[in-house]
Structure formats: structure tokens, C-alpha cells
Design a protein around this motif. Structure first.
Motif, PDB file in Angstrom:
ATOM      1  N   GLU A 197       1.559  -1.332 -15.638  1.00 11.16           N
ATOM      2  CA  GLU A 197       2.684  -0.267 -16.269  1.00 11.16           C
ATOM      3  C   GLU A 197       2.476   1.486 -15.906  1.00 11.16           C
ATOM      4  O   GLU A 197       3.729   1.433 -16.332  1.00 11.16           O
ATOM      5  N   LEU A 198       1.589   1.707 -14.946  1.00 11.61           N
ATOM      6  CA  LEU A 198       2.106   3.145 -14.315  1.00 11.61           C
ATOM      7  C   LEU A 198       3.203   2.760 -13.596  1.00 11.61           C
ATOM      8  O   LEU A 198       4.057   3.946 -13.876  1.00 11.61           O
ATOM      9  N   LYS A 199       3.681   1.992 -12.527  1.00  6.02           N
ATOM     10  CA  LYS A 199       4.911   1.935 -12.080  1.00  6.02           C
ATOM     11  C   LYS A 199       5.785   1.634 -12.981  1.00  6.02           C
ATOM     12  O   LYS A 199       7.472   2.430 -12.913  1.00  6.02           O
ATOM     13  N   ARG A 200       5.547   2.034 -14.075  1.00  8.08           N
ATOM     14  CA  ARG A 200       7.181   1.721 -15.028  1.00  8.08           C
ATOM     15  C   ARG A 200       7.251   2.243 -16.143  1.00  8.08           C
ATOM     16  O   ARG A 200       8.297   3.450 -16.218  1.00  8.08           O
ATOM     17  N   MET A 201       6.358   3.345 -16.345  1.00  7.25           N
ATOM     18  CA  MET A 201       6.148   4.418 -16.489  1.00  7.25           C
ATOM     19  C   MET A 201       6.515   5.844 -15.288  1.00  7.25           C
ATOM     20  O   MET A 201       6.744   7.346 -16.600  1.00  7.25           O
ATOM     21  N   PHE A 202       6.203   5.981 -14.466  1.00  7.16           N
ATOM     22  CA  PHE A 202       6.028   6.763 -13.410  1.00  7.16           C
ATOM     23  C   PHE A 202       7.158   6.712 -12.388  1.00  7.16           C
ATOM     24  O   PHE A 202       7.248   5.584 -11.561  1.00  7.16           O
ATOM     25  N   SER A 203       7.694   7.344 -11.306  1.00 11.04           N
ATOM     26  CA  SER A 203       7.827   7.558 -10.192  1.00 11.04           C
ATOM     27  C   SER A 203       6.839   7.430  -9.283  1.00 11.04           C
ATOM     28  O   SER A 203       6.137   8.180  -9.317  1.00 11.04           O
TER      29      SER A 203
END
Length: 137
Positions: free
Chosen positions: A11-17
Motif C-alpha cells: 500500500e505504501l508503494k502504491r501511495m508514495f514514490s
């Protein structure tokens, strides 16, 4: 955000660069249990509290944080969900009549307006049927 380490990383990879700086604050079942041990929290309750903490909208926890008092408030909510109360059968039977009438009114409105039944209405009928079955047993 609530989930396993792998789910959260995804989810962090999806949300942030990859280059975006972040501050990550971690709560675990153990940390919730440690914080609320004075309230006799169980592991099952701590897991439920942890899931609720993870569901707090980002803007809310950025504005208010997650503190001892907020964890204890969530624990109270979790405990109230699982709470069993005794109600005299005749009182409950009378209440089912009124609940049934209210649900039928809502169903009629939805049918007249040609709109889909709200999930709450469907759940209401299911709950009413469950209570009636328990009363009949």
C-alpha cells in the motif's frame, strides 16, 4: 493503515514514490496490550483495537494522533460490541413488533421510490429474523 507488513508495504508503494520522505509510526498488538494492560485487555481485544487504529483516516490521526486515551476509547467501543445484555423475552417480543413495522415502512419507501434497499435495511431484517428465532427457541 492496518494489515500485515507485506500488505502495508504494498500500500505504501502504491501511495508514495520511492524517493518521498516518510515518518512511519508503528503499532502492534503487543504495544496496544502493553499500553492498555491496566485495563485488563486481552490479545483478541488488542487485535481488534489495532485494526480500528489502522482504520483511522489519515487526516484525523495527523490532527489528533493516537494516544493512551484514544486507545482506551477504542477498547471501550470494542468491548461494547461484544457485550451481551439480558432483556426479558416479553420486552424483546414487543420491540420486535415495532422494529418490524419500522423496517416495513422503510422497505415500502424504497419500493415506492424504486431504489435499491440499503444494506442497513437488509441487515435490519436479518437481525429481526435472528431475534425472532432466538425468542422462539
Amino acid at each position: 493503515m492496518y494489515g500485515t507488513r507485506l500488505e502495508i508495504i504494498r500500500e505504501l508503494k502504491r501511495m508514495f514514490s520511492a524517493e518521498e520522505p516518510l515518518a512511519v509510526l508503528v503499532w502492534t498488538t503487543e504495544s496496544v496490550m502493553s499500553l492498555a494492560q491496566s485495563h485488563g485487555i486481552t490479545e483478541s481485544e488488542a487485535t481488534k483495537v489495532l485494526a480500528r487504529i489502522g482504520d483511522i483516516p489519515m487526516q484525523e490521526y495527523q490532527n489528533q494522533g493516537v494516544s493512551f486515551s484514544s486507545v482506551i476509547n477504542v477498547l471501550r467501543l470494542v468491548r461494547n460490541e461484544d457485550r451481551v445484555v439480558e432483556v426479558p423475552a416479553d420486552v424483546l417480543a414487543r420491540l420486535t413488533v415495532f422494529a418490524g413495522m419500522a423496517l416495513e415502512i422503510e422497505r415500502g419507501i424504497a419500493q415506492d421510490d424504486k431504489i435499491e434497499f440499503l444494506p442497513e435495511l437488509v441487515q435490519g431484517f436479518e437481525d429481526l429474523d435472528r431475534v425472532k428465532a432466538l425468542l422462539a427457541a
